[in-house]
Design a protein around this motif. Structure first.
Motif, short mmCIF file in Angstrom:
data_model
loop_
_atom_site.label_atom_id
_atom_site.label_comp_id
_atom_site.label_asym_id
_atom_site.label_seq_id
_atom_site.Cartn_x
_atom_site.Cartn_y
_atom_site.Cartn_z
N TYR A 164 -12.73 -3.81 -9.27
CA TYR A 164 -11.58 -4.60 -8.84
C TYR A 164 -11.43 -4.54 -7.32
O TYR A 164 -11.16 -5.56 -6.67
N VAL A 165 -11.58 -3.34 -6.76
CA VAL A 165 -11.47 -3.20 -5.30
C VAL A 165 -12.50 -4.09 -4.61
O VAL A 165 -12.19 -4.79 -3.64
N GLN A 166 -13.72 -4.09 -5.13
CA GLN A 166 -14.78 -4.91 -4.54
C GLN A 166 -14.46 -6.40 -4.64
O GLN A 166 -14.59 -7.14 -3.66
N LYS A 167 -14.03 -6.85 -5.81
CA LYS A 167 -13.80 -8.27 -6.02
C LYS A 167 -12.61 -8.80 -5.23
O LYS A 167 -12.58 -9.98 -4.84
N PHE A 168 -11.61 -7.94 -5.00
CA PHE A 168 -10.41 -8.41 -4.29
C PHE A 168 -10.47 -8.11 -2.79
O PHE A 168 -9.56 -8.50 -2.06
N SER A 169 -11.50 -7.42 -2.34
CA SER A 169 -11.61 -7.15 -0.91
C SER A 169 -11.80 -8.46 -0.15
O SER A 169 -12.54 -9.35 -0.58
N GLY A 170 -11.12 -8.57 0.93
CA GLY A 170 -11.26 -9.77 1.75
C GLY A 170 -10.37 -10.91 1.32
O GLY A 170 -10.39 -11.98 1.96
N SER A 215 -4.14 -6.70 -2.33
CA SER A 215 -5.13 -5.62 -2.43
C SER A 215 -4.93 -4.88 -3.74
O SER A 215 -3.94 -5.09 -4.45
N GLN A 266 -4.96 1.95 -4.93
CA GLN A 266 -5.98 2.98 -5.10
C GLN A 266 -5.36 4.37 -5.11
O GLN A 266 -4.21 4.56 -4.71
N ASP A 306 0.70 -7.83 0.14
CA ASP A 306 0.88 -7.22 1.45
C ASP A 306 2.34 -7.27 1.89
O ASP A 306 2.85 -6.34 2.52
#
Length: 397
Positions: free
Chosen positions: A297-303, A308, A311, A328
């Protein structure tokens, strides 16, 4: 790759990694791929299905071994566990018990069952749990010591007896700071570890820092007994007292029914414990799957601008029971748009619980500034978190 509309972006990410062609994707489902059928069948074959049986004792032993707790008492659900924790800890009617406003209602209800008053406190942005630093400043303002050596709320005159941190979504709170406050203000630390089986703070399992703690094994938890809970404590006398209170305060005798006080029929049935034993055998696998799911999930939503993934806090290892997205900037309208769009597309998402200070029965409770609680309510969304979903991420690899 994605449109500028954040709700649609979230759905696009889900569609790219979570298959829901044949059914909706749930928030959290139990997984039964071990010895569940075998152990439950043994209960049925032998007739040991109720509150006495070998699996209850085994479940307690296995939990003690896994968590490192000296004593474990298995009960019917997490709310019952917390209720007994508070009673054993000496919470009296008209005491005030410090609890986070950002919690499931069971935390406040258990306090009320004791005739005590929930005193609502704020949470930290990084842990989503009790903010020890902010609580310390607050206690400097309101806590006064009396002749009995205990601290009281100067505004209400009521005794401050305990604090109940809740490890939100499995993320450990900052326990060292809370332990220091409890020692300074002579508060009992009762951990609401309902969501944090398999979570660690500085290498030690949650639920083993406080004087006593409660676990939950509801159907949506990381392991389940159907319903079920447990009490953890290092205090052997408290464990003995908890077991006595949860078994109707019955004095052991071969045939007579003698009870020495008003108590509770809270013991976990053997049938449920059998399910729990099988689930506990698979817990290391579930924890591994959940950490992989969180990482993906962290990878797919990064950027993705404006959002975000929540974690694990510093010095902690989270079980990632429920993954969560965080906006944010707090925006309850945007939060609700994402909830509407994702649920309408077959991906179950949920907001945080309604904070306790907004519920009718608790809105008049004593409370500190709850600004962070309200920010989190307006910005955090739970997303599909079943451990088996990790397979969806790797289906193309």
């Amino acid at each position: 790759m994605y449109s500028n509309d954040l709700p649609n972006q979230v759905v696009s990410i889900f569609r790219g990694i979570l298959s829901n062609e044949t059914q909706n994707v749930s928030l959290h489902e139990p997984t039964f791929k071990g010895n569940e059928w075998k152990y439950i069948k043994e209960c049925l074959d032998t007739g040991w299905v109720s509150s006495v049986g070998a699996y209850v004792d085994r479940f307690e032993r296995d939990l003690a071994a896994f968590t490192g707790s000296a004593n474990v008492v298995a009960v019917v659900n997490g709310t019952a566990a917390l209720h007994i924790c508070l009673l054993v800890a000496g919470v009296q009617p008209e005491d005030e018990v410090l609890i986070p406003s950002l919690t499931f209602v069971a935390t406040a209800n258990a306090v009320t069952y004791c005739g005590a008053i929930p005193h609502l406190i704020d949470v930290a942005g990084d842990t989503l749990g009790v903010d020890a630093s902010k609580l310390g400043e607050y206690l400097k303002e309101i806590a006064v010591i009396q002749q009995d050596g205990r601290f009281y709320n100067k505004n209400t005159g009521r005794r401050l007896s305990a604090v109940v941190p809740m490890h939100t979504f499995g993320h450990p709170v900052e326990l060292e700071g809370l332990m220091e406050l409890c020692e300074k203000y002579r508060l009992v630390l009762v951990e609401d570890a309902a969501e944090s089986l398999g979570s660690y703070y500085k290498g030690k399992h949650t639920g083993t820092f406080g004087h006593i703690a409660a676990l939950s094994f509801n159907g949506n938890k990381i392991i389940t007994t159907g319903g079920g809970g447990a009490i953890l404590t290092a205090n052997q006398e408290w464990a003995r007292r908890a077991k006595h209170l949860t078994t109707t305060a019955k004095i052991p005798h071969r045939w007579l029914f003698i009870h020495d006080e008003t108590a509770y029929n809270y013991r976990l049935p053997n049938l449920n414990a059998a399910l729990g034993c099988a689930q506990l055998e698979q817990l290391p696998l579930f924890l591994d799957q959940k950490r992989k799911l969180a990482a993906q999930y962290v990878q797919k939503f990064s950027g993705i601008p404006g959002i975000s993934v929540v974690q694990e806090p510093a010095h902690s290892t989270s079980n990632y029971w429920l993954n969560a997205l965080r906006l944010d900037a707090p925006d309850i309208n945007l939060r609700d748009s994402i909830l509407e769009r994702t649920n309408g597309s077959g991906f179950m998402t949920r907001p945080t619980w309604t904070p306790m200070h907004k519920l009718e029965m608790y809105k008049a409770s004593p409370q500190m500034d709850l600004s962070m609680t309200e920010k989190i309510e307006s910005s955090v969304i739970n997303i599909p978190s079943s451990p088996t979903l990790v397979n969806s991420f790797y289906k193309e690899e």
